[in-house]
Write a protein that holds these residues in place. Structure first.
Motif, PDB file in Angstrom:
ATOM      1  N   ASN A 194     -12.385  -6.955  -8.183  1.00  0.00           N
ATOM      2  CA  ASN A 194     -12.230  -7.616  -9.359  1.00  0.00           C
ATOM      3  C   ASN A 194     -11.091  -7.169 -10.227  1.00  0.00           C
ATOM      4  N   LEU A 195      -9.901  -8.098 -10.005  1.00  0.00           N
ATOM      5  CA  LEU A 195      -8.628  -7.724 -10.765  1.00  0.00           C
ATOM      6  C   LEU A 195      -8.314  -8.648 -11.679  1.00  0.00           C
ATOM      7  N   GLY A 196      -9.401  -9.557 -11.955  1.00  0.00           N
ATOM      8  CA  GLY A 196      -9.119 -10.733 -12.902  1.00  0.00           C
ATOM      9  C   GLY A 196      -7.787 -11.618 -12.573  1.00  0.00           C
ATOM     10  N   GLY A 197      -7.562 -11.662 -11.299  1.00  0.00           N
ATOM     11  CA  GLY A 197      -6.273 -12.566 -10.865  1.00  0.00           C
ATOM     12  C   GLY A 197      -5.103 -11.674 -10.815  1.00  0.00           C
ATOM     13  N   ASP A 198      -5.040 -10.378 -11.393  1.00  0.00           N
ATOM     14  CA  ASP A 198      -3.957  -9.548 -11.703  1.00  0.00           C
ATOM     15  C   ASP A 198      -3.609  -8.782 -10.497  1.00  0.00           C
ATOM     16  N   LEU A 199      -2.507  -8.291 -10.441  1.00  0.00           N
ATOM     17  CA  LEU A 199      -2.155  -7.241  -9.555  1.00  0.00           C
ATOM     18  C   LEU A 199      -2.390  -5.873  -9.960  1.00  0.00           C
ATOM     19  N   GLY A 200      -3.174  -5.024  -9.054  1.00  0.00           N
ATOM     20  CA  GLY A 200      -3.328  -3.721  -9.181  1.00  0.00           C
ATOM     21  C   GLY A 200      -2.077  -2.620  -8.839  1.00  0.00           C
ATOM     22  N   TYR A 201      -1.963  -1.621  -9.695  1.00  0.00           N
ATOM     23  CA  TYR A 201      -0.995  -0.663  -9.480  1.00  0.00           C
ATOM     24  C   TYR A 201      -1.569   0.675  -9.291  1.00  0.00           C
ATOM     25  N   VAL A 202      -1.226   1.470  -8.223  1.00  0.00           N
ATOM     26  CA  VAL A 202      -1.856   2.868  -8.165  1.00  0.00           C
ATOM     27  C   VAL A 202      -0.670   3.587  -7.984  1.00  0.00           C
TER      28      VAL A 202
END
Length: 216
Positions: A194-202
């Motif tokens: 679940n990223l809310g439609g966003d892109l995740g960054y590590v």
């Protein structure tokens, strides 16, 4: 210009020491499950196990009450990225309560995509390697879209469409952290993070063994 895409590759054992989303985290013995330090105080959900050439990155994001805890901010306490050495890792005990595991495990393979050099866009910005590689994945002439849902993110390179003011600082040395990976939500509802439609960054600071995660 190249991008190393992470591509959906079926399923995997929940404790496999391979690139995957879902399953259980692997960590040194006696490692405890990360708890949310933002609002809810509950155990965070395990998103991804990312073996890289300098260790293993474990990504956790709070999902106990989506929207209540600030998962956009890398220092909110609602996200954790742990960096471990690659050897002697064991499954971490899963808390009995809280939203801790994804419903499905997604195995990941990598694909290095080589892109033709492109000039800066009309705003003078350099080309975005990840965006170009993802958008063109298995795209054939005449198609409106390629197989973009197969792309679960990327390893290394540069953070896509992220301003310098969003780059996290290491809490130990105060240096700007190194970008480590992008994460996409997933190929279907069961495996999706679940990223809310966003892109995740590590992000990671290797000398300090610190990590960070944010959404944008």
């Amino acid at each position: 210009m190249q991008a190393t895409l992470m591509i959906y590759n079926g399923t995997a054992a929940p404790d496999a020491d391979v690139l995957r989303t879902g399953g259980v985290p692997l960590a040194p013995a006696r490692t405890t499950w990360p708890m949310c330090g933002n609002t809810c105080g509950g155990p965070m959900q395990f998103f991804a196990h990312l073996p890289v050439d300098y260790g293993v990155l474990s990504v956790f994001v709070c999902q106990n009450d989506p929207g209540a805890c600030d998962t956009h901010d890398p220092v909110s306490g609602a996200n954790r990225v742990l960096l471990f050495p690659s050897a002697e890792l064991v499954p971490v005990a899963v808390p009995e309560e809280g939203v801790t595991l994804l419903p499905a495990v997604s195995a990941i393979t990598t694909a290095v995509v080589t892109l033709e050099p492109e000039e800066a866009d009309e705003d003078g910005l350099p080309p975005d390697a990840y965006d170009l590689a993802r958008g063109g994945w298995k795209w054939e002439p005449g198609e409106l879209f390629g197989k973009q849902r197969e792309v679960l993110g990327s390893l290394g390179g540069s953070p896509s469409c992220l301003g310098d003011d969003r780059l996290p600082e290491c809490p130990s040395c105060s240096g700007v952290m190194e970008f480590a990976a992008h994460l996409e939500e997933g190929i279907d509802r069961r495996s999706a993070m679940n990223l809310g439609g966003d892109l995740g960054y590590v992000f990671v600071c290797r000398p300090c063994s610190q990590g960070a995660f944010l959404r944008d």
